[in-house]
Write a protein that holds these residues in place. Structure first.
Motif, PDB file in Angstrom:
ATOM      1  N   ILE A  74     -21.495 -19.444  58.585  1.00  0.00           N
ATOM      2  CA  ILE A  74     -21.594 -18.243  59.434  1.00  0.00           C
ATOM      3  C   ILE A  74     -22.908 -18.236  60.200  1.00  0.00           C
ATOM      4  CG2 ILE A  74     -21.767 -15.735  59.400  1.00  0.00           C
ATOM      5  CD1 ILE A  74     -19.827 -15.745  57.047  1.00  0.00           C
ATOM      6  N   LEU A  75     -24.013 -18.520  59.502  1.00  0.00           N
ATOM      7  CA  LEU A  75     -25.307 -18.554  60.186  1.00  0.00           C
ATOM      8  C   LEU A  75     -25.371 -19.689  61.199  1.00  0.00           C
ATOM      9  CD1 LEU A  75     -27.826 -17.757  57.288  1.00  0.00           C
ATOM     10  CD2 LEU A  75     -27.001 -16.235  59.104  1.00  0.00           C
ATOM     11  N   GLY A 195     -37.207 -20.808  63.449  1.00  0.00           N
ATOM     12  CA  GLY A 195     -37.726 -19.893  62.432  1.00  0.00           C
ATOM     13  C   GLY A 195     -36.668 -18.931  61.931  1.00  0.00           C
ATOM     14  N   SER A 196     -37.056 -18.087  61.012  1.00  0.00           N
ATOM     15  CA  SER A 196     -36.121 -17.115  60.454  1.00  0.00           C
ATOM     16  C   SER A 196     -36.875 -15.891  59.954  1.00  0.00           C
ATOM     17  CB  SER A 196     -35.301 -17.729  59.309  1.00  0.00           C
ATOM     18  OG  SER A 196     -36.154 -18.134  58.251  1.00  0.00           O
ATOM     19  N   ILE A 197     -36.150 -14.788  59.882  1.00  0.00           N
ATOM     20  CA  ILE A 197     -36.668 -13.542  59.317  1.00  0.00           C
ATOM     21  C   ILE A 197     -35.696 -13.117  58.221  1.00  0.00           C
ATOM     22  CG2 ILE A 197     -37.223 -11.118  59.735  1.00  0.00           C
ATOM     23  CD1 ILE A 197     -37.925 -11.805  62.575  1.00  0.00           C
ATOM     24  N   VAL A 204     -30.597 -15.718  66.290  1.00  0.00           N
ATOM     25  CA  VAL A 204     -29.651 -14.632  66.032  1.00  0.00           C
ATOM     26  C   VAL A 204     -30.336 -13.282  66.201  1.00  0.00           C
ATOM     27  CG1 VAL A 204     -28.107 -13.599  64.317  1.00  0.00           C
ATOM     28  CG2 VAL A 204     -28.336 -16.089  64.457  1.00  0.00           C
ATOM     29  N   VAL A 205     -31.555 -13.163  65.675  1.00  0.00           N
ATOM     30  CA  VAL A 205     -32.310 -11.913  65.820  1.00  0.00           C
ATOM     31  C   VAL A 205     -32.581 -11.628  67.290  1.00  0.00           C
ATOM     32  CG1 VAL A 205     -34.481 -10.738  65.271  1.00  0.00           C
ATOM     33  CG2 VAL A 205     -33.372 -12.190  63.543  1.00  0.00           C
ATOM     34  N   LEU A 206     -32.970 -12.660  68.043  1.00  0.00           N
ATOM     35  CA  LEU A 206     -33.272 -12.479  69.463  1.00  0.00           C
ATOM     36  C   LEU A 206     -32.036 -12.043  70.246  1.00  0.00           C
ATOM     37  CD1 LEU A 206     -35.301 -12.733  71.771  1.00  0.00           C
ATOM     38  CD2 LEU A 206     -34.672 -15.150  71.958  1.00  0.00           C
ATOM     39  N   SER A 207     -30.898 -12.658  69.959  1.00  0.00           N
ATOM     40  CA  SER A 207     -29.669 -12.267  70.662  1.00  0.00           C
ATOM     41  C   SER A 207     -29.287 -10.828  70.337  1.00  0.00           C
ATOM     42  CB  SER A 207     -28.526 -13.216  70.305  1.00  0.00           C
ATOM     43  OG  SER A 207     -28.242 -13.176  68.915  1.00  0.00           O
TER      44      SER A 207
END
Length: 352
Positions: A74-75, A195-197, A204-207
């Motif tokens: 999924i990620l 990177g990741s949060i 994904v966060v940016l989108s």
């Protein structure tokens, strides 16, 4: 003798025939919309078919493919398609204004190369990101937007020409070769794509951030309302006092900015910048926009439906890959999806 009954005067008759007064600042009853429920149904109808197809595919792949519903897959799907998501959101602004931009793929590739060359020159990563974003905004707004909005040239001819121009210039500069640079793991540019949060990849966060900002702009700002007005009827929008030319410049600038952002995200993720990157991005992102219910004729749709369209294409490609379907056949299926998207847009426009 009883007094004669007087017939009602014209004045009293006209007073009785008049509708109830419109409250101050309100909307006459005859001009009111269908309400919240009707509005939601109208919006859902635009991408209802794509949403139904997406749910069917998710259920089918969940049953037949053991690896499909794992967190890693999924990620991977979300991160790998974040660049297309960001580009498609920017393209939604343009399609809402009854236009299209065939040069977003060229801007996407050029931004990645500019960012890499800036890093190679020893400048900080933040400067590289700013340069790439400004270049995308310039190519989209100051070139495409001015030619289409100010000079009133046809958007298809303009963006087809600028796509060839940008791609050709990039090939001349790079000699057709892919550029690569080693970035330390602590670098901001490397972090943008890798990177990741809290285990959620940065792309994904940016989108998601881009999506939320775009939803707000289109729903709650005068600029968003102007885009819908121009897409629905540019002449009526002009008579209403909207600067139509400026709206065109802005929407193509937004499309260029987000295409450049997506290009830098993908360049960071792959640690390379290729002049051929994004070659088919305009068509794929355009298919996602149309599948999401945004009409090619303008004035109808939104970025919420675009998300459904992007997810539909992403899940379809991921499912074909999990089933071992050849990459050549994946291209065939994607082409069929594009044709279906245009057909659905035509049927939706007739229904509206």
């Amino acid at each position: 003798m009883s007094e004669p009954t007087l017939a009602p005067t014209n004045e009293s008759t006209s007073q009785q025939a008049q509708p109830a007064a419109t409250p101050p600042g309100g909307t006459p009853p005859s001009l009111r919309g269908p309400g919240v429920a009707g509005s939601l149904l109208h919006r859902f109808r635009g991408f209802g078919g794509a949403l139904a197809a997406l749910l069917v595919m998710v259920v089918y792949l969940s049953v037949t493919q053991e690896f499909f519903l794992t967190k890693a897959n999924i990620l991977n799907v979300l991160s790998g398609n974040s660049a297309m998501m960001i580009t498609a959101i920017g393209l939604t602004f343009i399609v809402l204004s009854a236009g299209f931009d065939l040069s977003v793929g060229a801007i996407y590739a050029a931004a990645g190369y500019v960012a890499f060359r800036t890093l190679d020159a020893g400048l900080p990563p933040i400067v590289a990101l700013i340069f790439g974003a400004l270049m995308g905004m310039f190519l989209g707004g100051a070139v495409n937007g001015v030619l289409i909005g100010r000079l009133r040239l046809n958007f298809f001819v303009v963006t087809l020409g600028t796509s060839s121009l940008f791609t050709g210039a990039l090939n001349v500069v790079t000699n057709g070769k892919t550029s690569s640079i080693d970035e330390p793991d602590s670098s901001l540019f490397y972090w943008l794509g890798n990177g990741s949060i809290a285990t959620i990849p940065i792309p994904v966060v940016l989108s998601l951030v881009v999506l939320l900002i775009s939803l707000y702009v289109l729903r709650f700002t005068s600029f968003g309302r102007a885009i819908y007005a121009v897409g629905g009827n540019p002449e009526a929008a002009r008579l209403a006092g909207i600067n139509v030319s400026w709206v065109y410049v802005c929407v193509y600038g937004v499309g260029g900015l987000l295409a450049a952002t997506a290009g830098m995200v993908d360049a960071s993720r792959l640690a390379s910048a290729s002049p051929t990157a994004g070659a088919s991005l305009a068509l794929t992102a355009g298919a996602a926009v149309l599948l999401g219910g945004t009409s090619f004729y303008g004035g109808m749709g939104g970025v919420g439906g675009t998300v459904i369209g992007v997810l539909l294409i992403a899940v379809l490609q991921n499912g074909l890959g999990l089933m071992g379907v050849s990459a050549f056949w994946q291209g065939v299926v994607t082409g069929i999806v594009l044709i279906v998207a245009v057909l659905l847009d035509k049927l939706q426009s007739r229904s509206a």
